[in-house]
Design an enzyme around this catalytic site. Sequence first.
Site, PDB file in Angstrom:
ATOM      1  N   GLU A   1     -16.195   6.269   4.633  1.00 15.31           N
ATOM      2  CA  GLU A   1     -15.456   5.733   5.787  1.00 15.31           C
ATOM      3  C   GLU A   1     -15.364   6.822   6.847  1.00 15.31           C
ATOM      4  O   GLU A   1     -16.004   7.870   6.728  1.00 15.31           O
ATOM      5  CB  GLU A   1     -14.080   5.218   5.368  1.00 15.31           C
TER       6      GLU A   1
ATOM      7  N   ARG B   1       0.841  -1.212   0.000  1.00 18.50           N
ATOM      8  CA  ARG B   1       0.000   0.000   0.000  1.00 18.50           C
ATOM      9  C   ARG B   1       0.871   1.255   0.000  1.00 18.50           C
ATOM     10  O   ARG B   1       0.542   2.242  -0.658  1.00 18.50           O
ATOM     11  CB  ARG B   1      -0.949  -0.022   1.204  1.00 18.50           C
TER      12      ARG B   1
ATOM     13  N   LYS C   1      -2.557   6.482   1.491  1.00 17.25           N
ATOM     14  CA  LYS C   1      -2.362   6.969   2.856  1.00 17.25           C
ATOM     15  C   LYS C   1      -1.464   8.197   2.821  1.00 17.25           C
ATOM     16  O   LYS C   1      -0.301   8.171   3.262  1.00 17.25           O
ATOM     17  CB  LYS C   1      -1.788   5.844   3.734  1.00 17.25           C
TER      18      LYS C   1
HETATM   19  N1  PLP Z   1      -9.227   4.300   6.659  1.00 20.26           N
HETATM   20  C1  PLP Z   1      -8.402   5.293   7.021  1.00 20.26           C
HETATM   21  C2  PLP Z   1      -8.710   6.659   6.554  1.00 20.26           C
HETATM   22  C3  PLP Z   1      -7.279   5.018   7.822  1.00 20.26           C
HETATM   23  O1  PLP Z   1      -6.460   5.993   8.197  1.00 20.26           O
HETATM   24  C4  PLP Z   1      -7.046   3.687   8.232  1.00 20.26           C
HETATM   25  C5  PLP Z   1      -5.872   3.358   9.035  1.00 20.26           C
HETATM   26  O2  PLP Z   1      -4.880   2.928   8.562  1.00 20.26           O
HETATM   27  C6  PLP Z   1      -7.937   2.693   7.827  1.00 20.26           C
HETATM   28  C7  PLP Z   1      -9.011   3.030   7.049  1.00 20.26           C
HETATM   29  C8  PLP Z   1      -7.711   1.275   8.229  1.00 20.26           C
HETATM   30  O3  PLP Z   1      -6.704   0.675   7.469  1.00 20.26           O
HETATM   31  P1  PLP Z   1      -5.851  -0.501   8.053  1.00 20.26           P
HETATM   32  O4  PLP Z   1      -6.815  -1.568   8.415  1.00 20.26           O
HETATM   33  O5  PLP Z   1      -4.982  -0.927   6.914  1.00 20.26           O
HETATM   34  O6  PLP Z   1      -5.105   0.016   9.199  1.00 20.26           O
HETATM   35  C1  COI Z   2      -4.017   3.287  11.532  1.00 19.56           C
HETATM   36  O1  COI Z   2      -4.988   2.674  11.946  1.00 19.56           O
HETATM   37  O2  COI Z   2      -2.902   2.770  11.391  1.00 19.56           O
HETATM   38  C2  COI Z   2      -4.113   4.682  11.154  1.00 19.56           C
HETATM   39  O3  COI Z   2      -3.226   5.187  10.518  1.00 19.56           O
HETATM   40  C3  COI Z   2      -5.284   5.457  11.564  1.00 19.56           C
HETATM   41  C4  COI Z   2      -4.954   6.655  12.326  1.00 19.56           C
HETATM   42  C5  COI Z   2      -6.274   7.248  12.717  1.00 19.56           C
HETATM   43  C6  COI Z   2      -4.120   6.426  13.524  1.00 19.56           C
END
Ligand code: PLP
Ligand code: COI
Length: 341
Positions: free
Chosen positions: A220, A82, A184
């Site tokens: 989201e 990612r 991200k």
């Molecule tokens: N959506 C957003 C905007 C986020 O910042 C995060 C955190 O990483 C997620 C979703 C969840 O992603 P992940 O499950 O890969 O941590």
């Molecule tokens: C994560 O879950 O890793 C994120 O980056 C989300 C953030 C709100 C801390």
Amino acid sequence: MEKKNLDWSNLGFGYIKTDKRFVANYKDGAWDDGVITDDDKVVISECAGVLQYAQTCFEGMKAYTTQDGHVVIFRPDMNAERMANSCRRLEMPVYPEDKFVDAVAKVVKENDAWVPPYGSGATLYIRPYMFGSNPVIGVKPADEYQFRVFVTPVGPYFKGGAKPLTIKVSDFDRAAPHGTGHIKAGLNYAMSLHAIVTAHEEGYAENMYLDPATRTKVEETGGANFLFITKDGKVVTPKSDSILPSITRRSLVYVAKEYLGLEVEEREVLFDEVKDFAECGLCGTAAVISPVGKIVNHGEEICLPSGMEKMGPTIQKLYDTLTGIQMGTIEAPEGWIYKVE
Ligand code: PLP
Ligand code: COI
């Protein structure tokens, strides 16, 4: 190694400076080998690309102590992939995916004393990130970059742990169609700061963002994807090109189907449908799965039947299975668990 003397069970989601971090620099078209260092300070030009035009992206994952005492990282290869996609979209050089995983593992190993013990409820949050470091004044990508990884022990992202949250439908948009919502990028989070401060001031834990084009579909929150459970026990999760492809959500979809035998729909979710769901949760690395009890849309309340006291039963099963896999009490699918040796 002797653990640090922290009150592990009462940690919040905050930054604690740990002992070691990884730093690599990109110059003249190539990455150097990178080093592990004690130095937590970053010194860059006043005109660095990141400071002027926010050319930066990051990742988030966790390391866990398993029941049998190993330190493991959950699916770091997915974060590497990612981050590579984020870099490509932001005209940044990709940090090679295998080296990304090596760097992450090295930093975790070097900070072994900071990895929370099994059963403490805390985990080691891992934050890789990259930014444009040389002076840039015309709007263009930087030529030089720094890639860093630090770790910090964390507790629950939301205060109150697993208590159901009240969230609001935001009047602000998080990500434009064809924009950067699917990567991200730091800029997505800068965009969300006014919205989250506003939501907190009004007493809400998070924002539900709708699709900016029609404001009819659920996207989201600022830091997690949505999972809904229908009254007949199906898992429904929004599909959109402008949400972050959560690794937790993709893992939960697999867990729902393959471990729990649940039906899963990944599709557009109309906001109008939300009132008919039985359970709702926010999923992500930081959020794990945090249950939502109430969603407020301009004063109109949607109260999920699962209530405000505890997680609904299906979200609870998903939570137990996922965290069991992460902590080594439930057998993981091939390749999900990276052991730090
Ligand atoms: N959506 C957003 C905007 C986020 O910042 C995060 C955190 O990483 C997620 C979703 C969840 O992603 P992940 O499950 O890969 O941590
Ligand atoms: C994560 O879950 O890793 C994120 O980056 C989300 C953030 C709100 C801390």
